[in-house]
Design an enzyme around this catalytic site. Sequence first.
Site, short mmCIF file in Angstrom:
data_model
loop_
_atom_site.label_atom_id
_atom_site.label_comp_id
_atom_site.label_asym_id
_atom_site.label_seq_id
_atom_site.Cartn_x
_atom_site.Cartn_y
_atom_site.Cartn_z
CG ASP A 1 3.65 -0.69 -8.23
OD1 ASP A 1 2.72 -1.50 -8.23
OD2 ASP A 1 4.43 -0.59 -7.26
CB SER A 2 0.16 0.53 -5.72
OG SER A 2 1.18 -0.36 -5.32
CE1 TYR B 1 -2.98 2.64 -5.69
CE2 TYR B 1 -2.94 1.50 -7.80
CZ TYR B 1 -2.88 2.67 -7.07
OH TYR B 1 -2.71 3.87 -7.72
N GLY B 2 -3.29 -3.27 -2.68
CA GLY B 2 -3.62 -4.68 -2.44
C GLY B 2 -4.69 -4.90 -1.40
CB CYS C 1 0.47 -2.47 -9.91
SG CYS C 1 -0.46 -2.67 -8.39
CG ASN C 2 1.11 -9.00 -10.05
OD1 ASN C 2 0.91 -10.00 -10.71
ND2 ASN C 2 2.31 -8.45 -9.93
CD GLU D 1 6.73 0.16 -0.26
OE1 GLU D 1 7.14 1.29 0.04
OE2 GLU D 1 6.42 -0.20 -1.41
CB CYS E 1 3.23 -8.92 -5.35
SG CYS E 1 3.51 -7.30 -4.59
CB THR E 2 5.82 -5.39 -9.16
OG1 THR E 2 4.94 -4.46 -8.52
CG2 THR E 2 5.21 -5.86 -10.45
CG HIS E 3 6.34 -4.34 -3.28
ND1 HIS E 3 5.33 -3.78 -4.01
CD2 HIS E 3 6.80 -3.36 -2.46
CE1 HIS E 3 5.18 -2.52 -3.65
NE2 HIS E 3 6.07 -2.24 -2.71
N1 DGL Z 1 3.34 -3.90 -6.19
C1 DGL Z 1 1.92 -4.14 -6.05
C2 DGL Z 1 1.50 -5.37 -6.83
O1 DGL Z 1 2.20 -5.85 -7.68
C3 DGL Z 1 1.51 -4.36 -4.62
C4 DGL Z 1 1.58 -3.19 -3.74
C5 DGL Z 1 0.24 -2.75 -3.20
O2 DGL Z 1 -0.48 -3.52 -2.58
O3 DGL Z 1 -0.06 -1.61 -3.43
O4 DGL Z 1 0.46 -5.91 -6.62
#
Ligand code: DGL
Length: 274
Positions: free
Chosen positions: A19-20, A51-52, A82-83, A161, A193-195
Amino acid sequence: MGIGGGANESHIPMIGIFDSGIGGLTTVRAIMQKLPGYDILYYGDTARMPYGSKSPETVRQYALENTRFLVERGARIIVIACNSAASTAMDAVTQTFDLPVFEVVNPAVEAAIAAPLPPRIGVIGTRATIASGVYEARIKALQPNATVHSVPCPLLVPLVEEGWLDTPETTRIVKKYLHPLKTKQIRTLILGCTHYPILKELIQKKIGKSVRIIDSGSCVADTVVRYLAQNPQMDARLEKNGEHRFFVSDITAQFQRSARTMLQGPIHLTHVRM
Ligand code: DGL
């Protein structure tokens, strides 16, 4: 020919997940629950997250580097948890590496359209994921009469976070993001989003009890379970000593705290430089 096949055979064959940052640990948790005992290698690119908010080219480059890191340490299957990376880099990863690659988008889409509900589907995710249009395209490809409403929620990752999970500010922001989806009377909401699974209770409260929530990380865990059941040769190759190794590209006390929240248990992060 990809570069996955011959990499470092001396390493223990594991499930590799990246993941990011640490949001992907919600996916790890689902995989640990559904495949107890399987060895797992996790890489969270905490130094370069989020990453988003990055361009597709940059996210693709990072996804390739992350995959290489895992493959070189023994990953025999890859899960893109990570989506943002899945929605922009899946093709690049599968074209470059010769091993099974799973990602969070397709399993969530399949779960969303499987329900016998009117196909009014909401998707929430980072800017990169929503801008890619990947959820809408894949839902429409499988169910052309579906209506899809997507909302970028860029503030949710930093709030998670920071550990602001049930503060009045987070509650208000979630409510504001979900408002357009409420007015469209969606019946299913994909957490793209995995968060976000960490905020699932709050999201459910704000979107309404009747809306079915799909957690993309948990769905990919089901897909991996099915794949291994159907591919016993690959299953036999994977070590099952219950070893879980977690690497991150940057480490702070806050990352350690968030990682415990995401995994909902103790975790030891190892800092590595690529
Ligand atoms: N957990 C990441 C996802 O599923 C998002 C976090 C990020 O933006 O880096 O997209």
